[in-house]
Design a protein around this motif. Structure first.
Motif, PDB file in Angstrom:
ATOM      1  N   ASP A  33       0.849  -1.099  -0.021  1.00 34.42           N
ATOM      2  CA  ASP A  33       0.120   0.016   0.141  1.00 34.42           C
ATOM      3  C   ASP A  33       1.061   1.261   0.121  1.00 34.42           C
ATOM      4  N   TRP A  34       0.364   2.252   0.232  1.00 30.45           N
ATOM      5  CA  TRP A  34       0.926   3.722   0.140  1.00 30.45           C
ATOM      6  C   TRP A  34       2.098   3.806   1.181  1.00 30.45           C
ATOM      7  N   ASP A  35       2.147   3.344   1.978  1.00 29.18           N
ATOM      8  CA  ASP A  35       3.279   3.505   3.026  1.00 29.18           C
ATOM      9  C   ASP A  35       4.548   2.560   2.732  1.00 29.18           C
ATOM     10  N   ASP A  36       4.484   1.972   1.466  1.00 31.59           N
ATOM     11  CA  ASP A  36       5.703   1.011   0.928  1.00 31.59           C
ATOM     12  C   ASP A  36       5.904   1.572  -0.305  1.00 31.59           C
ATOM     13  N   PRO A  37       7.274   2.078  -0.533  1.00 29.16           N
ATOM     14  CA  PRO A  37       7.807   2.598  -1.813  1.00 29.16           C
ATOM     15  C   PRO A  37       7.705   1.753  -2.976  1.00 29.16           C
ATOM     16  N   ALA A  38       7.302   0.368  -2.677  1.00 25.46           N
ATOM     17  CA  ALA A  38       7.440  -0.460  -3.887  1.00 25.46           C
ATOM     18  C   ALA A  38       6.762  -0.320  -5.405  1.00 25.46           C
ATOM     19  N   PRO A  39       5.583   0.357  -5.192  1.00 25.63           N
ATOM     20  CA  PRO A  39       4.886   0.697  -6.662  1.00 25.63           C
ATOM     21  C   PRO A  39       5.548   1.608  -7.215  1.00 25.63           C
ATOM     22  N   LEU A  40       6.451   2.434  -6.699  1.00 21.86           N
ATOM     23  CA  LEU A  40       7.177   3.526  -7.220  1.00 21.86           C
ATOM     24  C   LEU A  40       8.509   2.926  -7.843  1.00 21.86           C
TER      25      LEU A  40
END
Length: 432
Positions: A260-267
């Motif tokens: 989710d948003w609190d982890d930078p993995a999507p970016l």
């Protein structure tokens, strides 16, 4: 219910406190609520020549490696009391309040943005105004104000956290785009950056419903409350929420990330070109992306300005501590006097901003690059995450409303208008 995964200081910026808190307090009979032990809410500290006071200190379960060892080391160094650190996993906010109401909670504990107004009014915590002494002016003013009620300060800010819009400069440059400064720029960039493989924007798997309401209001020049009165229904609020809904309908949002948003993995994985996330993720982002990272505040709308939320866990003392004065002394020692521990806590386990203004220049992790920019944004564009009088009941209703608007397409103005009576009722209940 399955246990929650370990959290980090990020949780202080998730929802602005537990929406269940009001229900916990309301469910408790008045006779079971703690009352001050003496007229000034304190007890005598120990007995001359007797054993040192024994204190229980609670923290939520931080995710950053080394935090638990650090706080245990701090406690072991304190000589005036025997302090035992307890690590509390799961629904920390609710667990803590339930324990305090039951009279079996911690002596010293952290709470997101300081205790809620209900915790203060129901006598769960004691006044800490005098523990600051001459150091009061050195603490981030907005957080001191957030933790103040009825002219008294109820918590000591431990560390400052914030969230920003992080992006990949290389991806923007490929499309001939500049970092977005206005909401219109952000809408254009999100569309231009969206391809079959990459989404332009990640605001969380809920499309930002649970955390972008405040930034949308601030960027439109509004807020939840103003002068302790409803302000979220002012002109422009519905338009701001409509814009947030547009990101969903334009299909530019990543919505199925394993993180989710609190982890930078999507970016960092390349699934999103821009992501809303916290300052604490910067070491991981820099490790994976190197210099291909930039950070900006949430862009402005007409009549408003860029914005970032600001939050802080606050150290509190229970009104039913086994020795209230000893607990106050320990909180003072750790979060007012021991600046070396405060700097270590803020900067050695992820990236955070010290709560003391004088310590910020000493924070090497904030000395350059995007982290330095973010530290400046907190001063220039920071908004306290939620006002103290924005109660858990108001927050729960707001969160439900945001979900209907962002995910279901409910009409924003009607939803905002419907929320006003509930919030006004809460304000009447808790106003000084």
């Amino acid at each position: 219910m399955a246990p929650s995964p370990p959290l980090s200081r990020r949780s202080v910026l998730a929802l602005g406190g537990s929406a269940a808190l009001g229900a916990v307090l309301a469910a408790c009979d008045v006779g079971t609520r703690p009352v001050p032990m003496t007229g000034d809410g304190t007890t005598a500290t120990g007995t001359a020549g007797g054993p040192a006071p024994r204190l229980q200190q609670w923290y939520h379960q931080y995710g950053e490696e080394g935090v638990r060892e650090a706080v245990e080391r701090y406690a072991a160094e304190y000589e005036a009391a025997d302090v035992t650190v307890s690590w509390q996993p799961g629904a920390y906010d609710r667990t803590t309040v339930t324990a305090l109401v039951g009279g079996e909670g911690p002596d010293v504990f952290e709470y997101p943005n300081g205790p809620s107004v209900d915790m203060i009014r129901d006598g769960l915590v004691v006044d800490l105004t005098d523990v600051f002494g001459d150091a009061l002016a050195d603490f981030t003013p907005s957080m001191i104000e957030r933790m103040t009620y009825d002219g008294k300060i109820w918590a000591i800010p431990q560390v400052i956290d914030t969230q920003v819009l992080v992006y990949r400069p290389s991806l923007l440059e490929q499309m001939g785009l500049e970092p977005p400064r206005t909401m219109e720029d952000l809408q254009v960039a999100a569309r231009e950056l969206t391809t079959d493989q990459v989404k332009g924007l990640f605001l969380g798997n809920d499309g930002g419903a649970q955390r972008m309401g405040g930034p949308m209001l601030w960027s439109a020049g509004l807020d939840y409350l103003e002068d302790d009165e409803v302000a979220f229904d002012s002109a422009g609020a519905a338009e701001a929420l409509t814009v947030l809904r547009t990101f969903w309908t334009d299909e530019v949002l990543l919505l199925d990330s394993p993180q989710d948003w609190d982890d930078p993995a999507p970016l960092t994985s390349g699934r999103a070109a821009m992501q809303w996330t916290g300052l604490w993720t910067f070491p991981q982002i820099r490790a994976e992306l190197g210099d291909d990272v930039g950070a900006i505040p949430w862009p402005s709308m007409p009549g408003g300005s860029p914005s970032v939320p600001v939050g802080a866990y606050g150290s509190c003392v229970s009104a039913r501590a086994t020795d209230v004065e000893a607990a106050r002394d320990f909180a003072r020692w750790l979060w007012v006097e021991k600046t070396e521990h405060q700097l270590d806590f803020a900067t050695s386990y992820g990236v955070h901003i010290p709560a003391r203004l004088s310590l910020v220049p000493q924070a090497d992790v904030l000395a350059d690059g995007p982290a330095k920019d973010v530290a400046a944004y907190v001063v220039e564009h920071g908004h306290v995450q939620t006002p103290l009088l924005w109660t858990p009941r108001a927050q729960a209703a707001w969160a439900e409303m945001m979900g209907r608007v962002v995910r279901e397409g409910a009409e924003p103005q009607a939803e905002l208008d419907a929320l006003v009576p509930l919030v006004e009722e809460e304000l009447e209940r808790v106003a000084v």
